[in-house]
Design a protein around this motif. Sequence first.
Motif, mmCIF file in Angstrom:
data_model
loop_
_atom_site.group_PDB
_atom_site.id
_atom_site.type_symbol
_atom_site.label_atom_id
_atom_site.label_comp_id
_atom_site.label_asym_id
_atom_site.label_seq_id
_atom_site.Cartn_x
_atom_site.Cartn_y
_atom_site.Cartn_z
ATOM 1 N N HIS A 48 0.806 -1.217 0.000
ATOM 2 C CA HIS A 48 0.000 0.000 0.000
ATOM 3 C C HIS A 48 0.846 1.277 0.000
ATOM 4 O O HIS A 48 0.504 2.240 -0.685
ATOM 5 C CB HIS A 48 -0.946 0.003 1.203
ATOM 6 N N GLU A 49 1.917 1.298 0.768
ATOM 7 C CA GLU A 49 2.753 2.497 0.853
ATOM 8 C C GLU A 49 3.873 2.424 -0.187
ATOM 9 O O GLU A 49 5.005 2.002 0.095
ATOM 10 C CB GLU A 49 3.329 2.639 2.263
ATOM 11 N N GLU A 233 -5.544 7.675 -6.903
ATOM 12 C CA GLU A 233 -5.446 6.211 -6.921
ATOM 13 C C GLU A 233 -5.100 5.659 -8.303
ATOM 14 O O GLU A 233 -4.716 4.488 -8.444
ATOM 15 C CB GLU A 233 -6.740 5.561 -6.415
ATOM 16 N N ASP A 435 -0.108 14.362 3.749
ATOM 17 C CA ASP A 435 -0.593 13.009 4.020
ATOM 18 C C ASP A 435 -2.001 12.826 3.439
ATOM 19 O O ASP A 435 -2.288 11.837 2.757
ATOM 20 C CB ASP A 435 -0.600 12.767 5.531
ATOM 21 N N ARG A 436 -2.868 13.792 3.727
ATOM 22 C CA ARG A 436 -4.278 13.692 3.303
ATOM 23 C C ARG A 436 -4.442 13.791 1.788
ATOM 24 O O ARG A 436 -5.219 13.024 1.196
ATOM 25 C CB ARG A 436 -5.075 14.812 3.985
ATOM 26 N N ARG A 440 -1.275 9.422 1.183
ATOM 27 C CA ARG A 440 -2.220 8.344 1.472
ATOM 28 C C ARG A 440 -3.016 7.907 0.242
ATOM 29 O O ARG A 440 -3.123 6.711 -0.041
ATOM 30 C CB ARG A 440 -3.181 8.761 2.590
ATOM 31 N N PRO A 441 -3.605 8.856 -0.520
ATOM 32 C CA PRO A 441 -4.450 8.410 -1.628
ATOM 33 C C PRO A 441 -3.692 7.993 -2.892
ATOM 34 O O PRO A 441 -4.251 7.312 -3.742
ATOM 35 C CB PRO A 441 -5.326 9.639 -1.910
ATOM 36 N N PHE A 470 5.918 6.182 8.183
ATOM 37 C CA PHE A 470 5.443 5.264 7.146
ATOM 38 C C PHE A 470 6.355 4.034 7.105
ATOM 39 O O PHE A 470 7.580 4.158 7.018
ATOM 40 C CB PHE A 470 5.447 5.944 5.778
#
Length: 681
Positions: A48-49, A233, A435-436, A440-441, A470
């Motif tokens: 994911h990261e 994404e 981050d937001r 993250r996305p 992270f």
Amino acid sequence: MLTAQLQQQIRKAQHQLRSALPNYRTRPGQNKLIAEIAHTIAGSYHRHERIALVEAGTGTGKSLAYLLATIPYALAENKKVVIATATVALQEQLVSKDLPFFQRHAGLEFEFCLVKGRQRYACIERLTERLQQPELFPAAQSKSMRLLEKLLKAWHNRSWLGDWDSLPFAVPDSLWQDIQADPFHCHRSNRRHQQCPFHLARAEITNSDVLVTNQAFLLADLDAGNSQLPAPEDSIYVIDEGHHLVDSARSFFSASCPLLQQEGWLEKALKFSQRMQANLPESSLKTLLKLQDHIDDFRREYSIISQQVPSYARSWFEGSKQYRFTDAALPLVISDKAESLAQLSQHILNKLEQLHQQVREAITEQLLPVKAISTTLQELSFFDQRFGQHQALWHLYAQAQDKLVHQARWVEQAEDNDHQVIAFASPLLLQAQLDRLLFRPAFACILCSATLTSLNSFSYPLKELGLDDFEGVRTLQVSSPFSYAEQGTVILPMMKHEPTAPTFTAELCQVLPDYLPEGEASLVLFASYWQMQEVAESLRQKGFSLLVQGEAARQSLLDQHQQLIKAGKTSILFGTQSFSEGLDLPGSLLTNLVITKLPFAVPTSPLEEAMSEAVTKRGGNPFLQLTVPATAKKLVQACGRLLRQEQDHGQIVILDRRLVSKTYGKAMLDALPPFKRHIHY
């Protein structure tokens, strides 16, 4: 995971690029870059990261490496590659040189485009309107009309692409603002605007696999919910010049707005909403009445600030044009009104957007008088901009500051008006926003730069970006292939005074001539304009011919510099901080680099003061935690001007004795590439 098929495709593309590049030499560092980036975005290290911080020294072939690592994977997995830079120069290099070369020779079928902000495009309809209806623009001068005629002709014969960056001649900022695209004038729903440069450029995005933009535009688009760029994404982000990302984010999330002399345009806004009742259908009445109510409420709330701020200003600006609010604590007259003004300005912006939609419908149905169209759209755009400024500022001022302050807040006297006060707010930390919106996305995010570490460590950028917690973040440092010890020398001459001494400038004037060799290309970097000008005046009196930043356009200075060197003459460029990064003077165009003092940030900056204050409150040492790492990074960037190609050579002279006299000096020297050193102490 990175499949065997994709690995084979990357190797094949790399082989074809090698064959097409003249005098190509195998670079192990570039291979390492390609492998690390490819495995990161494929999820080999973390599902994911998929985030990596990559520092690639000059000459490693960083751009081709990330293109090779990202494009094949993006094409196979139906993702988009979004490359965001900090400078226009790198965007132009990618779009005009690197990507076309890659597209021709890599054996991969893909499309790419450059994505710029709306304000960098002209609206051809607005331009035409100004020419056809000059009576609507009484301030228009004959010179401006001639420029517009030339622009329109250039657009029709395709010698101009309709954007700021391809202007065939200089256009004043004020005139450009009158013809630039904005969402009120240049809307795609209007058939006449569908062929405007902005909308033609945006049409390319859908069909492009690789999008090149700047960091500010990327952040703005992410904050707006991906109105132009692909969704996070679906995107593999490459943040080139990644050491600028935090500053780009801070600039985007900051706000400023005049506090005084607001009554005039607020009165005009109210009259505008009243006048529109006669020009729009009855169906718009509810929107207009609500708009009037909100403007009335805003004016009433704001009147308290207009009455009381002038008395505060007298104490704020005693002996200085800046005043910082310690601990971000605002005067009660401002803090008490912040939340209501933020809400009211947002209500007004919402109603202006509704009104804009109704105006567009009225234009389409020919319900709005032709002569009123341009004025109406102009006023809508103006009021949207003004209330937008207020909303951004009051939104930040309404945020409570806990014991750990997270904003810098200050006021300044306007340069051209001593009776005007400009209020500022800037976030100190950007971790939460990045981050937001981004980390993250995003499907994957690669930050790369030639100077990403500080003092040879990733600790500083990881913490600054909020990536230190992270699990999946990868870090990679790839050294330059240059033979630094053979190609360059760092010289630290004996200096009697430190740069903080009042006699330092006089010593510079005395010492500098010894380090400006005849027949060579020199670049002298200063930390301030005033010092540069004083030294320039002194050296000219001694007979030196100089090219000084600010005395001509940057490109003009560089052209003169190149002509002198090609003619076998001496050329000496004087510049400040902006010349220490992004300046490419390969080969004989730079053989002697002089750094007059370490590039410490100005300690009197309200933002720097607030950041130091916040670190101190957390029990830290702001000089060691903020100032030294930031300065070390800037010093590496400045020294990076010398060697741009593997055959380059030269010397770097640093006239700041603090590299020897201060405890942090050795760490800064050791962070530089491994040049040969001559230290005269």
